[in-house]
Design an enzyme around this catalytic site. Structure first.
Site, mmCIF file in Angstrom:
data_model
loop_
_atom_site.group_PDB
_atom_site.id
_atom_site.type_symbol
_atom_site.label_atom_id
_atom_site.label_comp_id
_atom_site.label_asym_id
_atom_site.label_seq_id
_atom_site.Cartn_x
_atom_site.Cartn_y
_atom_site.Cartn_z
ATOM 1 N N ALA A 127 0.835 -1.205 0.000
ATOM 2 C CA ALA A 127 0.000 0.000 0.000
ATOM 3 C C ALA A 127 0.868 1.251 0.000
ATOM 4 C CB ALA A 127 -0.918 0.005 1.212
ATOM 5 N N GLU A 175 -0.457 -9.917 -1.553
ATOM 6 C CA GLU A 175 -1.872 -10.299 -1.537
ATOM 7 C C GLU A 175 -2.436 -10.346 -2.958
ATOM 8 O OE1 GLU A 175 -3.934 -8.941 2.534
ATOM 9 O OE2 GLU A 175 -2.932 -7.279 1.506
ATOM 10 N N GLU A 195 2.464 -6.414 7.756
ATOM 11 C CA GLU A 195 1.470 -5.499 8.329
ATOM 12 C C GLU A 195 1.471 -5.434 9.854
ATOM 13 O OE1 GLU A 195 -0.155 -6.324 4.183
ATOM 14 O OE2 GLU A 195 0.954 -7.412 5.736
#
Length: 321
Positions: A127, A175, A195
């Site tokens: 991200a 992912e 994460e």
């Protein structure tokens, strides 16, 4: 390769008239097509529609969609190109990925999808944390939900998808690769779900797809610790299908894609459906699903072409009908 702006839609497939729940959902998403005619005069009936769709280029600066050369025309590439952010997934890239997968889902001439990167030593770094810092909690929640649904859409595409991993595939990048059918990496790949080090969890499918792929205990260790692994270890635990010398993942992926592209398109779609959906149900139901998928191939022109080509000792010319 230029962006894919126009795709020719030539859809011709076989439908089974049955009350079994496995076939209550359409095998392809037909919601965007008009004048779809259903012949219903027999138990096994033929459904055909030919549409030419004019599609705009993918509306993203960081995702490019292109079809390979004529000899490999059934292979489409989704290329990640955001070098300044190591292909971190922000709003623009998410929109580009979503657009790309939707375009592919509407094109019956695509047989295999490659997800690649044009950024050296990076597949996708996860991200865009700089962008995320400017979001409120509700905005982050919406973004992660959108990312999760986009990867789920990728996973349920009716055709094989291959993640081509050179360098880092971290967080959301891994992912996305997990949502693909196959993963091919170079030896210098770095894969991980870090994460928990940011006091969050993988939220775009990582906690569910990783254990289904490598097992419960191994997935927990990798997620709990956030440990990054190399290509060879990823191969040893079953996270990737192939680990090849650095910078050769694209060549290996193209080799595999070409093998798939030569097979019967309906057979490949039905094989994916039988495997993916069969794993989620009991064995008896899964075997019924297999029978239903087999029947889809039984009533195809491609099956007859395959038999003829075998008898005549020539390469089959499959048309996806």
């Amino acid at each position: 390769m230029g962006a894919l702006s126009t795709l020719t839609k030539s859809l011709s497939h076989h439908c089974i008239k049955t009350s079994k729940t496995h076939l209550q959902k359409p095998l392809l998403n037909l919601s965007n097509f008009e004048n779809f005619n259903n012949a219903t005069n027999s138990q096994y009936h033929h459904c055909q529609s030919r549409r030419t769709l004019k599609l705009d280029s993918v509306s993203s600066e960081s995702v490019k969609l292109s079809r390979l050369s004529d000899s490999d025309s059934g292979i489409v590439e989704v290329n990640l190109n955001r070098p300044g952010a190591r292909n971190a997934i922000g709003k623009d890239m998410l929109r580009g990925l979503k657009d790309s997968f939707e375009v592919i889902s509407k094109d019956s001439t695509t047989n295999v999808v490659l997800i690649t990167s044009s950024v050296p030593k990076v597949f996708c770094a996860g991200a865009d944390l700089k962008e995320r810092r400017m979001m409120s909690a509700s905005e982050i929640h919406f973004f992660v939900n959108s990312l999760r649904s986009t990867f789920s859409f990728l996973e349920t595409l009716g055709i094989p998808t291959i993640a081509v991993i050179e360098g880092a595939a971290l967080g959301g990048g891994l992912e996305m690769a997990l949502a693909c059918d196959l993963r091919i990496c170079g030896e210098d790949a770095v894969l991980g779900l870090p994460e928990t080090g940011l006091a969050i969890i993988p939220g775009a499918g990582g906690t569910q797809r990783l254990p289904r792929l490598v097992g419960n205990s191994v997935a927990k260790e990798l997620i709990f610790t956030g440990r990054k692994i190399g290509g060879r270890e990823a191969m040893s635990i079953g996270l990737v299908n192939y680990c090849v010398p650095a910078s050769e993942a694209q060549l290996k992926a193209l080799e595999v894609a070409r093998e798939i592209n030569q097979k019967g398109p309906i057979a490949i779609r039905m094989a994916k459906k039988a495997i993916s959906e069969g794993l989620e149900i009991d064995m008896a139901s899964a075997l019924e699903l297999e029978e239903e998928c087999y029947i889809q191939t039984l009533h195809s022109n491609d099956r007859l072409e395959g038999l003829a080509a075998f008898a005549e000792k020539r390469k089959p010319n499959y048309t996806g009908t």
